[in-house]
Design a protein around this motif. Structure first.
Motif, PDB file in Angstrom:
ATOM      1  N   LEU A  26      -3.868   6.273  -3.528  1.00 25.76           N
ATOM      2  CA  LEU A  26      -3.365   5.882  -4.844  1.00 25.76           C
ATOM      3  C   LEU A  26      -4.014   4.590  -5.335  1.00 25.76           C
ATOM      4  CD1 LEU A  26       0.456   6.741  -4.574  1.00 25.76           C
ATOM      5  CD2 LEU A  26      -1.350   8.053  -5.696  1.00 25.76           C
ATOM      6  N   VAL A  27      -4.244   3.666  -4.437  1.00 25.07           N
ATOM      7  CA  VAL A  27      -4.927   2.419  -4.821  1.00 25.07           C
ATOM      8  C   VAL A  27      -6.364   2.732  -5.253  1.00 25.07           C
ATOM      9  CG1 VAL A  27      -5.830   0.225  -3.969  1.00 25.07           C
ATOM     10  CG2 VAL A  27      -3.492   0.913  -3.409  1.00 25.07           C
ATOM     11  N   GLU A  28      -6.986   3.645  -4.520  1.00 19.69           N
ATOM     12  CA  GLU A  28      -8.354   4.063  -4.846  1.00 19.69           C
ATOM     13  C   GLU A  28      -8.413   4.708  -6.246  1.00 19.69           C
ATOM     14  OE1 GLU A  28     -11.295   7.482  -3.123  1.00 19.69           O
ATOM     15  OE2 GLU A  28     -10.138   6.371  -1.627  1.00 19.69           O
ATOM     16  N   LEU A  29      -7.309   5.389  -6.629  1.00 16.59           N
ATOM     17  CA  LEU A  29      -7.261   6.107  -7.910  1.00 16.59           C
ATOM     18  C   LEU A  29      -6.625   5.284  -9.024  1.00 16.59           C
ATOM     19  CD1 LEU A  29      -5.968   9.579  -6.584  1.00 16.59           C
ATOM     20  CD2 LEU A  29      -8.326   8.987  -7.153  1.00 16.59           C
ATOM     21  N   LYS A  30      -6.523   3.979  -8.857  1.00 14.55           N
ATOM     22  CA  LYS A  30      -5.711   3.168  -9.770  1.00 14.55           C
ATOM     23  C   LYS A  30      -6.222   3.145 -11.206  1.00 14.55           C
ATOM     24  CE  LYS A  30      -7.752  -1.367  -8.748  1.00 14.55           C
ATOM     25  NZ  LYS A  30      -7.453  -2.731  -8.295  1.00 14.55           N
TER      26      LYS A  30
END
Length: 738
Positions: free
Chosen positions: A314-318
């Motif tokens: 999710l952080v990667e897709l922020k």
């Protein structure tokens, strides 16, 4: 039979388009794409290539633009040609004529894609239409086409949730000059103009004096099936049967990923069943579970590891929006909170937004509710337990890109229209016991990518996807194999297919007047018969608990709710964490105080007294308490309790007449609790998603003598949305209404 080599070849081409810096094989791809589009069994592969070319248009050498634009047109992607007409420029006259030919006949400025255009032609003819198409097809645009055509005088739109109906109302509000828009059973139809009824199936059956309906629409029509374990299947069947066989209405049924319906239904009702995989969005499946084989689990270290992998993703897709599928409201909220803790610990900062909802939460719920801090970090959750105005606001925040992460339950499948660049298939069940099947999975996957916004969406699989299967939808009122008592009792004698069955004989043996009551209330026949027996047995001894009116005393409420709990709960229906004893207490408490925070405070005190909750801190206990209070409000007070009250009310009136006694009347109390104790002429505002807090303030200035239909005009004309007592959030919700 499609050649696997072609499928693999297309997958390799698409992978190349996505990963290279420049598409050097562009001309070779056009040749294959052109061939694929010419054959029905392979045209979806041609569209797949085109969608990915559109998603990577900047990688194309401009010398290839014209030939790809021709292919985009050949695929019928006219909405994209219109939206991007400065880039995807049609040069020749014949192409421009074809594009103009696909303009909506009724919706100004709208261009239909190839399949929408074809289906709209069927709707314009004398055929009925049953459509199975992907989530991103744009099926709901055809609802607006029907309304905008002004061909029909009275139209009913049936949708499974009030949230979907509210979305539809907002879209169709522009036609209020031509239609009276009716959302409640208490609204009278207009005699001077057309009527547009936006109702759940329950409200269709409850509407007294429904005028002759010319056309009806059922969204998510798969819910007719008795085999999908939906407790509301019976009432939807009864509503469909009423409109088809009594009103003789024309119809449009729409839903996703369905392979077939009951044999003979389409022929009997002059309908076309049309299944298509046509989509303007491509879905990429990303396999997460195989990379972590044996390391994911539901408890202990494996559970924490699975969550850690999710949070890192999710952080990667922020920079993109993501929907995260969770099995239950509690799970969605806990996972959202743990993700919030994760990004705060890791010092990850997301751009902040202003959320008017936060002020409302602080004033009406608690300034310690975790949703506040979640929103401040672009995180939210969405489930069936939230108050209606909160859930619709959260969807608005997500659709307008203010929220980046939305932790959802099965409401993502059927309760709300939203989608995202990314969908995370994180849990593999609905609730504790029901595994996600291929149909559910397909609907979750279909939420990835949004037509006219994302060409390509991605689903990240944290579980192995279910095995592919054909989904066949039975229509019990037509097929009658099997059929429930509650549907069978509503059918005309001429519709019954097996008059020799024990079920038919048993239903037919019920005395006429009792049978008419059971039909009218629509609840479990066997349960109603048992309640009737108990009332007859108790009528003398318990008369004081049976024949009450307006507000019940504690003992009277206990007596009626016990009848409902013991006889009107369906087999396998999940009532947890509610118990009969608790339901009586909270219903009594809420009817006296009319404040959801009383329920929250009671829940907090209860949890703190329980040994198994000692491991949770005060903030976690408050979250549990708020969730359960809102669930009680939505499921029990606004649905179950008033339904039971109305059923027992009809039955006690019948028994009292039989014994020459004065009957009670529970209708006032049932209406009060269903509508959150709002004054009668303002209850329409509840359906329009206005917060209870704002309605209470409007009570001070809106006359109780005007009708509910006049309330909206009163707010508009007097500019009550600018009242000084209203906070900004309440003002915004009222302005949205207008």
């Amino acid at each position: 039979m499609m050649n696997n080599n072609i499928i693999n070849q297309v997958e390799n081409i698409v992978d190349n388009i996505r990963t290279v810096d420049e598409i050097v094989m562009a001309f070779e791809y056009t040749q294959l794409c052109s061939k694929l589009l010419r054959h029905p069994e392979t045209e979806h592969l041609g569209r797949k290539i085109i969608i990915n070319i559109l998603d990577n248009w900047n990688k194309l050498n401009s010398v290839y633009h014209e030939i790809w634009i021709d292919l985009i047109e050949a695929a019928g992607f006219y909405p994209y040609l219109e939206k991007n007409k400065e880039i995807l420029h049609l040069d020749n006259t014949s192409s421009l004529i074809r594009k103009h030919f696909h303009s909506s006949p009724n919706l100004e400025g709208k261009i239909l894609h190839e399949e929408q255009f074809f289906l709209n032609k069927i709707l314009q003819e004398e055929k009925n239409l049953i459509v199975s198409a992907p989530t991103s097809f744009g099926k709901s645009l055809l609802i607006e086409e029907v309304v905008a055509s002004l061909r029909y005088y009275n139209i009913v739109v049936i949708q499974p949730t009030l949230a979907l109906l509210d979305e539809t109302r907002k879209k169709l509000n522009k036609y209020k000059e031509y239609y009276k828009i009716i959302v409640r059973t208490t609204q009278e139809p207009s005699l001077s103009k057309r009527n547009l009824f936006l109702l759940t199936a329950e409200r269709v059956m409850e509407y007294k004096g429904l005028p002759k309906i010319d056309f009806f629409i059922i969204d998510e029509f798969y819910k007719l099936s008795a085999k999908r374990d939906d407790e509301r299947s019976d009432v939807l069947n009864n509503a469909a049967n009423l409109l088809l066989n009594k009103h003789k209405s024309r119809f449009y049924l729409l839903g996703p990923n369905i392979n077939g319906i009951s044999d003979g239904f389409a022929e009997r009702y002059n309908a076309v069943f049309y299944k298509t995989d046509y989509s303007l969005v491509d879905n990429i499946s990303v396999d997460i579970y195989s990379k972590h084989q044996g390391m994911f689990g539901k408890r202990g270290i494996k559970k924490k590891y699975k969550e850690k992998v999710l949070f890192e993703l999710l952080v990667e897709l922020k920079e993109e929006q993501s929907l995260i599928y969770c099995s239950s409201p509690n799970r969605a909220r806990q996972l959202a909170k743990r993700f919030l803790d994760y990004i705060l610990v890791e010092f990850i900062r997301l751009d902040n937004e202003h959320f008017e909802l936060i002020e409302w939460i602080k004033e009406n719920v608690s300034d310690k509710w975790s949703l506040i801090l979640c929103l401040q970090n672009r995180i939210a959750y969405h489930d069936g337990a939230l108050q209606k105005h909160i859930s619709s606001t959260i969807v608005d925040y997500f659709n307008s890109n203010k929220v980046s992460y939305l932790f959802c339950t099965s409401t993502i499948i059927e309760g709300v229209n939203t989608s995202a660049k990314n969908v995370i298939y994180f849990d593999e069940s609905i609730g504790l016991n029901k595994d996600i099947d291929y149909f559910d999975y397909s609907n979750i996957k279909g939420r990835s990518g949004r037509m006219m916004e994302h060409y390509v969406g991605r689903i990240f699989n944290f579980n192995k996807p279910p095995i592919k299967q054909d989904i066949l939808i039975d229509i019990p009122f037509f097929e009658q194999n099997p059929v429930s008592d509650e549907v069978l009792i509503q059918l005309e004698d001429s519709q019954i297919k097996d008059k020799e069955s024990d079920q038919y004989r048993r239903i037919n043996s019920i005395p006429f007047e009792e049978r008419e009551i059971f039909k009218r209330t629509g609840e479990i026949i066997n349960g109603q018969q048992k309640i009737l027996e108990i009332l007859k047995r108790d009528i003398n001894e318990q008369y004081h608990n049976i024949a009450w009116s307006r507000y019940p005393k504690y003992g009277q409420l206990q007596y009626i709710l016990t009848l409902g709990w013991n006889n009107l709960i369906r087999e396998n229906e999940n009532t947890k964490p509610m118990t009969l004893k608790k339901l009586v207490k909270v219903t009594n408490d809420y009817s006296r105080h009319q404040n959801v925070m009383i329920l929250v405070d009671n829940n907090v005190n209860y949890y703190k007294s329980q040994q198994n909750y000692q491991k949770y801190d005060d903030a976690e206990i408050l979250d549990f308490a708020i969730r359960e209070a809102f669930q009680t409000l939505r499921h029990w007070f606004q649905y179950k309790v008033p339904k039971w009250l109305n059923v027992v009310n009809e039955l006690q009136k019948y028994v009292c007449r039989e014994y020459n006694l004065i009957a009670g009347d529970y209708s006032f109390f049932a209406s009060q609790i269903e509508n959150d104790f709002i004054r009668e002429n303002l209850t329409i505002l509840v359906d329009y998603g206005i917060p209870n807090s704002a309605i209470k303030k409007l009570e001070q200035v809106i006359s109780p003598k005007i009708t509910e239909d006049e309330v909206i005009n009163s707010i508009r004309q007097n500019k009550y949305y600018e009242l000084q007592t209203l906070i900004d959030y309440e003002k915004s919700k009222l302005k949205d209404l207008l």
